[in-house]
Design a protein around this motif. Structure first.
Motif, PDB file in Angstrom:
ATOM      1  N   GLN A   2       0.835  -1.214   0.000  1.00 41.40           N
ATOM      2  CA  GLN A   2       0.000   0.000   0.000  1.00 41.40           C
ATOM      3  C   GLN A   2       0.868   1.263   0.000  1.00 41.40           C
ATOM      4  OE1 GLN A   2      -2.884  -0.171   3.134  1.00 41.40           O
ATOM      5  NE2 GLN A   2      -4.544  -0.405   1.683  1.00 41.40           N
ATOM      6  N   ASN A   3       1.951   1.182   0.803  1.00 37.38           N
ATOM      7  CA  ASN A   3       2.871   2.317   0.878  1.00 37.38           C
ATOM      8  C   ASN A   3       3.470   2.634  -0.483  1.00 37.38           C
ATOM      9  OD1 ASN A   3       2.528   2.935   3.480  1.00 37.38           O
ATOM     10  ND2 ASN A   3       4.373   1.908   4.240  1.00 37.38           N
ATOM     11  N   GLN A   4       3.767   1.566  -1.198  1.00 42.74           N
ATOM     12  CA  GLN A   4       4.373   1.726  -2.534  1.00 42.74           C
ATOM     13  C   GLN A   4       3.393   2.433  -3.483  1.00 42.74           C
ATOM     14  OE1 GLN A   4       5.674  -1.938  -4.326  1.00 42.74           O
ATOM     15  NE2 GLN A   4       6.368  -0.872  -6.161  1.00 42.74           N
ATOM     16  N   ILE A   5       2.119   2.008  -3.411  1.00 48.24           N
ATOM     17  CA  ILE A   5       1.091   2.628  -4.267  1.00 48.24           C
ATOM     18  C   ILE A   5       0.959   4.113  -3.935  1.00 48.24           C
ATOM     19  CG2 ILE A   5      -1.387   2.669  -4.819  1.00 48.24           C
ATOM     20  CD1 ILE A   5      -1.353  -0.407  -4.410  1.00 48.24           C
ATOM     21  N   GLU A   8       3.979   6.000  -5.232  1.00 47.97           N
ATOM     22  CA  GLU A   8       3.918   6.160  -6.695  1.00 47.97           C
ATOM     23  C   GLU A   8       2.890   7.218  -7.093  1.00 47.97           C
ATOM     24  OE1 GLU A   8       3.343   2.345  -8.494  1.00 47.97           O
ATOM     25  OE2 GLU A   8       5.384   1.703  -8.020  1.00 47.97           O
ATOM     26  N   SER A   9       1.748   7.199  -6.376  1.00 49.17           N
ATOM     27  CA  SER A   9       0.692   8.174  -6.690  1.00 49.17           C
ATOM     28  C   SER A   9       1.189   9.594  -6.453  1.00 49.17           C
ATOM     29  CB  SER A   9      -0.552   7.929  -5.826  1.00 49.17           C
ATOM     30  OG  SER A   9      -1.021   6.635  -6.073  1.00 49.17           O
ATOM     31  N   ILE A  10       1.884   9.791  -5.348  1.00 47.48           N
ATOM     32  CA  ILE A  10       2.406  11.133  -5.027  1.00 47.48           C
ATOM     33  C   ILE A  10       3.398  11.566  -6.098  1.00 47.48           C
ATOM     34  CG2 ILE A  10       3.828  12.451  -3.373  1.00 47.48           C
ATOM     35  CD1 ILE A  10       2.487  10.720  -1.157  1.00 47.48           C
ATOM     36  N   LYS A  14       3.059  14.782  -8.642  1.00 45.98           N
ATOM     37  CA  LYS A  14       4.095  15.825  -8.726  1.00 45.98           C
ATOM     38  C   LYS A  14       4.416  16.127 -10.192  1.00 45.98           C
ATOM     39  CE  LYS A  14       6.542  15.376  -4.328  1.00 45.98           C
ATOM     40  NZ  LYS A  14       7.685  14.731  -3.672  1.00 45.98           N
ATOM     41  N   LYS A  15       4.471  15.054 -11.011  1.00 46.10           N
ATOM     42  CA  LYS A  15       4.760  15.234 -12.443  1.00 46.10           C
ATOM     43  C   LYS A  15       3.641  16.044 -13.096  1.00 46.10           C
ATOM     44  CE  LYS A  15       7.077  10.805 -12.933  1.00 46.10           C
ATOM     45  NZ  LYS A  15       6.857   9.425 -13.410  1.00 46.10           N
ATOM     46  N   TYR A  16       2.415  15.709 -12.696  1.00 45.37           N
ATOM     47  CA  TYR A  16       1.250  16.398 -13.238  1.00 45.37           C
ATOM     48  C   TYR A  16       1.284  17.885 -12.862  1.00 45.37           C
ATOM     49  CZ  TYR A  16      -3.691  17.743 -13.476  1.00 45.37           C
ATOM     50  OH  TYR A  16      -4.862  18.390 -13.729  1.00 45.37           O
TER      51      TYR A  16
END
Ligand code: ZN
Length: 301
Positions: A2-5, A8-10, A14-16
């Motif tokens: 879950q931490n990995q997801i 990755e979402s964060i 940031k890219k967005y």
């Protein structure tokens, strides 16, 4: 997991966010150079070319040609394909020629094209994509003896990308809107480019198909004149007059008029003892309905 997801979402967010910040920087830079830049841009576009390129993010047409917004009308799809029945690309071509009055259409392929690479393999990439890549496979099938002589895969991809550009130039010539542009006194030229991702340079391909006269007779179209000739125009006008005077229309009109009068008379007699105001209202309503009916019938002819 879950931490990995979450992580990755964060990272993706940031890219967005970076893209939107990039836009603010872009506006600041442009307005610093010319405070009226966007006001002028809003007044309209006057592009000199239509460029049909690949959707690949490494081949951005404006950036690699050092052109500004408003200078190139652009259509992009996977592997810069001109499919004759593609509604989207045909609308772009028609708008570019007939409304924006562009005189040059450029097909731009590029090296290291993922679409071209996938088309040379037999592995499925998914239903719709496989269908789309069939356009490339047709070109590959035609030139596979030449392409397969090359040992290096990147060279084979570059070679097919080149051949694909030539084929798509031909497809543009086959397009009726492009062919008709010559007859309409607005000749459109079609060019082929190969953008080399590894050097940044554009190679202008020498294509004999750049000249419309080299298009196979099978695809050459003869168009009827757009404007009616004076004699033909006169014939149309005479026919229209004749139609307006047509006995059948006149008879129909008389019939409707007579029906209208009869209906009004009948209602007037029926309502002779009724209140004068009601009578007047009913007669008016009936007249209105019948008049609409009459207009419709006349228009219909
Ligand atoms: Zn590509």
């Amino acid at each position: 997991m879950q931490n990995q997801i979450v992580h990755e979402s964060i990272s993706e967010m940031k890219k967005y966010a970076k893209a939107l910040q990039g836009n603010k920087n872009y506006v600041a830079k442009k307005t610093a150079e010319d405070p009226e830049y966007f006001t002028k841009l809003a007044q309209g576009q006057n592009p000199k070319y239509l460029l049909i390129g690949c959707s690949d993010s490494r081949a951005p047409p404006n950036e690699i040609t050092e052109t500004d917004p408003g200078e190139i009308f652009i259509h992009r799809n996977i592997a810069n394909v001109v499919v004759p029945t593609d509604l989207n690309i045909n609308c772009v071509i028609q708008y570019a020629i007939e409304h924006l009055k562009v005189h040059n259409i450029v097909i731009m392929g590029h090296t290291f094209c993922g679409g071209v690479k996938a088309a040379m393999k037999q592995d499925s990439v998914g239903g719709l994509l496989d269908l789309w890549l069939n356009n490339l496979k047709l070109v590959y099938e035609k030139h596979q003896d030449l392409i397969n002589q090359l040992e290096n895969e990147d060279d084979r991809v570059a070679c097919l990308a080149h051949m694909n550009v030539r084929e798509q130039v031909l497809n543009v010539w086959k397009n009726p809107i492009v062919q008709k542009s010559w007859q309409d006194g607005h000749p459109v030229m079609v060019h082929g480019w190969l953008f080399r991702v590894e050097t940044g340079f554009i190679e202008e391909l020498e294509i004999e198909e750049s000249i419309p006269n080299n298009l196979s007779k099978v695809f050459k179209l003869n168009f009827k004149p757009t404007q009616p000739q004076p004699k033909f125009k006169q014939q149309i006008e005479e026919k229209e007059d004749e139609r307006a005077r047509s006995p059948s229309i006149r008879k129909r009109f008389q019939r409707m008029q007579s029906r209208l009068e009869t209906e009004i008379k009948r209602l007037t007699i029926t309502l002779q003892d009724a209140n004068q105001e009601v009578e007047k209202e009913v007669v008016e309503q009936v007249s209105e309905v019948l008049q609409k009916d009459l207009d419709f019938t006349t228009d219909d002819n």
